[in-house]
Scaffold this motif. Structure first.
Motif, PDB file in Angstrom:
ATOM      1  N   ALA A   1      74.659  71.333  -5.771  1.00  0.00           N
ATOM      2  CA  ALA A   1      73.938  70.329  -4.820  1.00  0.00           C
ATOM      3  C   ALA A   1      74.782  69.051  -4.921  1.00  0.00           C
ATOM      4  CB  ALA A   1      72.499  70.491  -4.991  1.00  0.00           C
ATOM      5  N   THR A   2      75.440  68.717  -5.853  1.00  0.00           N
ATOM      6  CA  THR A   2      76.238  68.137  -5.648  1.00  0.00           C
ATOM      7  C   THR A   2      77.903  67.822  -4.606  1.00  0.00           C
ATOM      8  OG1 THR A   2      75.857  67.247  -7.955  1.00  0.00           O
ATOM      9  CG2 THR A   2      77.865  66.285  -6.958  1.00  0.00           C
ATOM     10  N   LYS A   3      77.801  69.486  -4.854  1.00  0.00           N
ATOM     11  CA  LYS A   3      79.301  69.941  -3.801  1.00  0.00           C
ATOM     12  C   LYS A   3      78.964  70.190  -2.937  1.00  0.00           C
ATOM     13  CE  LYS A   3      82.893  70.564  -7.088  1.00  0.00           C
ATOM     14  NZ  LYS A   3      83.964  70.281  -7.232  1.00  0.00           N
ATOM     15  N   ALA A   4      77.056  70.634  -2.922  1.00  0.00           N
ATOM     16  CA  ALA A   4      77.136  71.052  -1.064  1.00  0.00           C
ATOM     17  C   ALA A   4      76.794  70.058  -0.507  1.00  0.00           C
ATOM     18  CB  ALA A   4      76.359  71.870  -1.286  1.00  0.00           C
ATOM     19  N   ALA A   5      76.431  68.381  -0.704  1.00  0.00           N
ATOM     20  CA  ALA A   5      75.974  67.039  -0.097  1.00  0.00           C
ATOM     21  C   ALA A   5      74.932  67.092   0.136  1.00  0.00           C
ATOM     22  CB  ALA A   5      77.302  66.749   0.070  1.00  0.00           C
ATOM     23  N   ILE A   6      74.022  67.463  -1.020  1.00  0.00           N
ATOM     24  CA  ILE A   6      72.700  67.036  -0.897  1.00  0.00           C
ATOM     25  C   ILE A   6      71.871  65.516  -1.296  1.00  0.00           C
ATOM     26  CG2 ILE A   6      70.216  67.793  -1.335  1.00  0.00           C
ATOM     27  CD1 ILE A   6      72.201  69.815   0.593  1.00  0.00           C
ATOM     28  N   TYR A   7      70.843  65.185  -0.667  1.00  0.00           N
ATOM     29  CA  TYR A   7      70.272  64.262  -0.855  1.00  0.00           C
ATOM     30  C   TYR A   7      70.328  63.928  -2.559  1.00  0.00           C
ATOM     31  CZ  TYR A   7      68.197  59.913  -1.166  1.00  0.00           C
ATOM     32  OH  TYR A   7      66.850  58.849  -1.197  1.00  0.00           O
TER      33      TYR A   7
ATOM     34  N   LEU B   1      72.661  62.548  -3.741  1.00  0.00           N
ATOM     35  CA  LEU B   1      74.348  63.198  -4.432  1.00  0.00           C
ATOM     36  C   LEU B   1      75.516  63.462  -3.046  1.00  0.00           C
ATOM     37  CD1 LEU B   1      72.950  65.006  -7.269  1.00  0.00           C
ATOM     38  CD2 LEU B   1      74.107  63.193  -7.174  1.00  0.00           C
ATOM     39  N   HIS B   2      74.817  63.159  -2.039  1.00  0.00           N
ATOM     40  CA  HIS B   2      76.337  62.979  -0.785  1.00  0.00           C
ATOM     41  C   HIS B   2      76.832  61.844  -0.687  1.00  0.00           C
ATOM     42  CE1 HIS B   2      72.885  59.916   0.719  1.00  0.00           C
ATOM     43  NE2 HIS B   2      73.731  60.172   0.866  1.00  0.00           N
TER      44      HIS B   2
END
Lengths: 127, 557
Positions: free
Chosen positions: B241-247, B249-250
């Motif tokens: 999720a960090t790599k996909a830029a999810i709040y 961690l965006h």
């Protein structure tokens, strides 16, 4: 509890190093120290992999490094080689990342003249 | 020819090709673009052939790396007969990865056309470009959890270098931020993989999935309730999720998109996060399978947590996008919202509340919206790049009245903008429609609310741009918007804006390649919008695999 601490202390070490590394990344305002924290964080994970490969004892034999001599028996207890290979690969990745990170830091320092995150923010806000 | 070699070639060719621009650069200047064009043309041909085997022949093409000693084989271990466990790394081309490789090959070729004029020039850039393409192909192809980590890091390293190739030092700051957050995310993923390895003793995705389900005879029943398995999913989900830029961690993503050169922005916005979301979908659907989430209350709780974060990502991303002044930052925050939608659909597909139809629609939604977002957002960033190259327009207010001067580009922004809102007949509509219907079928009303709220919020920021473009009167000879398509930015009126955009000195002029990229993206977004049934037919095997809790995405017959 005591038994876990004495026989599984490397897992505990893994958790402690992981958290210290992550804390350094978040808390330190120096960019180089952030990268050092990141390295510590990754090293903790390498330690975890190496720990999982370790065989303390099996059938009365001590676990050995997985360098297999000619006269080895079929089920001698050897440390699992696969996690070691994984760690080797991950170390290479980690070194490459550190190199790129330091190159970027050199460029940031030559442009802004600071390695401090808060100073950097002020310098950039002034532009 | 043996088609099982193709998944190997599709990764090896760009990575080997990445050495050529640097090596040939010793003899000739400016050879990088030509080398990259040849390699990527070959790459597109291989991807097309592979897609033919996957979608027309309905095959699952598997390549075992390392020759005949490796691959799936029978064997006895510790008194148990193993049932064809994988030795070594498998590369798998199935219906899910087939869509990704076609996307990667197409986008890579198109962005190359864009970068011909806009730069960055230099052979090293094209080496990084090919390395990034090879890494993305690897992420799409690999059937091994640790190998996925390595390819994610190759993609990461190449991306950090490409982001930093912007001329201004703020690009280096953005790249460092991306590097620190991205590496932390990838390392968390590695912890999760370690846990799964300890739990199952294998890294092959199919074998891990079978072992978690308790299929091999040396495992007593499913391992789904084990804290180690639950922890593994938590680490993997947070990492990807960090790599996909999810709040929340965006934070790396808007800086990275806004500060990198235009051609790099198009490339990474269309592909890098897309492949991370693909990896999350692959692991959630095929490794953990819906049974994992139905097995324990803890797993369902974690899934709901992921849905909440993805929902927040949609709302916060859209709201922040609406507040941005610079167009590239606006589109970047819009990506945060769109990936929120995709992660929502990934979660809905495996949610215990979801029946067969809900799962099916959510799976359609994820794959089609991944493709749709890549095409549309790539097209929007290409338009933003073309506007900057042609008119030095970087902020929303710079776009005032540009529709008169650039009718074609403005129309493209309008069509692509309607695509991201989800207006039919664009492909953006199909993806969003299936995600919405999937959530309705599953009865997750909070998710349904978020999806429809996101449509309204998207309308707000797209409408802001379109309003500026078409309805804002601007005096013809206002200096900041002077026609500069053929001139290098030398006149004083533009100095302010070139500094803001982070590119001092020469600004590239508008080229045919740039317009062609915008045109192709716009056309694709509309044409694919009319191909809804073909797309769902292609995606059907994935939906079947998820419904049957199967680790292998099979054929479509």
């Amino acid at each position: 509890m005591i038994e876990i601490l004495t026989s599984r202390y490397t897992y505990l070490l893994f958790a402690i190093l992981l958290v210290i590394g992550l804390y350094m990344v978040v808390a330190s305002s120096n960019l180089v120290k952030k990268v050092i924290g990141l390295n510590l964080f990754q090293t903790a994970i390498f330690l975890f992999f190496v720990t999982t490969a370790y065989v303390a004892e099996s059938g009365g034999e001590q676990g050995m490094a997985s360098i297999i001599p000619q006269d080895a028996q079929a089920y001698d207890p050897y440390a699992s080689p696969l996690p070691h290979v994984i760690v080797l690969t991950a170390i290479v990745v980690g070194v490459a990342l550190t190199a790129v990170a330091l190159a970027l830091i050199v460029r940031i320092y030559s442009e802004y003249g600071t390695l401090d995150e808060s100073t950097l923010r002020e310098v950039r806000a002034d532009e | 020819m043996n088609e099982s070699l193709l998944p190997g070639f599709i990764i090896a060719i760009p990575i080997l090709g990445a050495t050529l621009p640097l090596a040939l650069g010793l003899f000739r200047q400016q050879v990088g673009w030509a080398v990259a064009a040849v390699v990527l043309a070959l790459e597109t041909a291989i991807a097309t052939v592979l897609a033919y085997f996957i979608y027309v022949d309905g095959q699952r093409v598997v390549h075992a790396l390392g020759g005949e000693n490796y691959g799936r084989r029978e064997g006895a271990a510790g008194g148990y007969e193993s049932e064809s466990f994988a030795v070594g790394i498998e590369l798998v081309a199935d219906a899910l990865s087939g869509a990704m490789i076609l996307l990667i090959a197409t986008v890579a070729l198109l962005v190359l056309a864009f970068s011909r004029r806009s730069g960055p020039r230099g052979n090293a850039f094209y080496s990084g470009y090919l390395l990034l393409t090879g890494g993305l192909m690897g992420v799409a192809m690999t059937g091994d959890l640790f190998n996925l980590f390595v390819f994610l890091e190759i993609v990461g390293l190449a991306t950090y270098a490409m982001v930093a190739s912007g001329r201004h030092a703020s690009a280096a700051v953005a790249a460092l931020k991306y590097l620190i957050i991205g590496t932390a995310g990838a390392s968390l993923y590695l912890v999760g993989v370690g846990y799964l390895y300890v739990q199952t003793g294998t890294l092959n995705m199919v074998d891990v999935s079978n072992s978690l389900a308790g299929n091999p005879e040396w495992i007593d029943g499913p391992l789904y309730g084990d804290p180690l398995t639950l922890g593994a999913f938590a680490f993997i989900a947070v990492g990807l999720a960090t790599k996909a830029a999810i709040y929340p961690l965006h934070t790396w993503q808007p800086d990275a998109y806004a500060e990198s050169p235009d051609s790099v922005t198009i490339y990474i916005s269309a592909l890098v996060s897309t492949l991370s979301a693909y990896a999350l979908a692959r692991i959630t659907w095929n490794v953990f399978t819906p049974e994992f989430f139905a097995a324990t209350a803890n797993a369902e709780w974690m899934l709901n947590g992921l849905l909440v974060l993805a929902g927040l990502s949609v709302l916060v991303g859209s709201a922040l996008a609406a507040m941005q002044r610079r167009v590239k930052r606006m589109f970047a925050y819009s990506s945060v919202a769109q990936f929120g939608l995709i992660v929502i659909a990934i979660g809905v597909a495996v949610h215990p509340e979801a029946g067969e139809t809900a799962t099916q629609f959510a799976v359609y939604g994820v794959v089609i919206h991944l493709l749709a977002h890549a095409i549309i957002k790539g097209g929007l960033f290409a338009s933003a790049g073309a506007f900057r190259a042609g008119n030095h327009a970087t902020t929303v207010s710079d776009y005032a009245g540009l529709a008169k001067r650039r009718p074609f580009l403005s129309a493209a922004v309008a069509v692509l903008g309607f695509g991201i809102i989800g207006v039919p007949p664009t492909v953006g509509f199909i993806g969003k429609w299936y995600i919405g219907v999937g959530a309705v079928q599953a009865g997750l009303w909070a998710v349904v609310f978020v999806i429809f709220a996101s449509t309204l919020l998207t309308l707000v920021y797209i409408a802001r741009i379109l309003e500026k473009l078409y309805f804002d009167y601007q005096p013809e000879d206002a200096p900041p918007h002077a026609e500069a398509s053929d001139a290098i930015a030398t006149d004083g009126g533009n100095a302010d804006e070139t500094t803001q955009s982070g590119f001092l000195g020469t600004t590239p002029s508008l080229s045919v390649g740039m317009l062609a990229v915008v045109a192709i993206a716009t056309l694709l977004s509309v044409v694919l919008g009319f191909m809804g049934s073909e797309l769902t037919d292609a995606v059907q095997p994935i939906a079947d695999a998820v419904i049957e809790n199967s680790p292998e995405v099979g054929s479509n017959d």
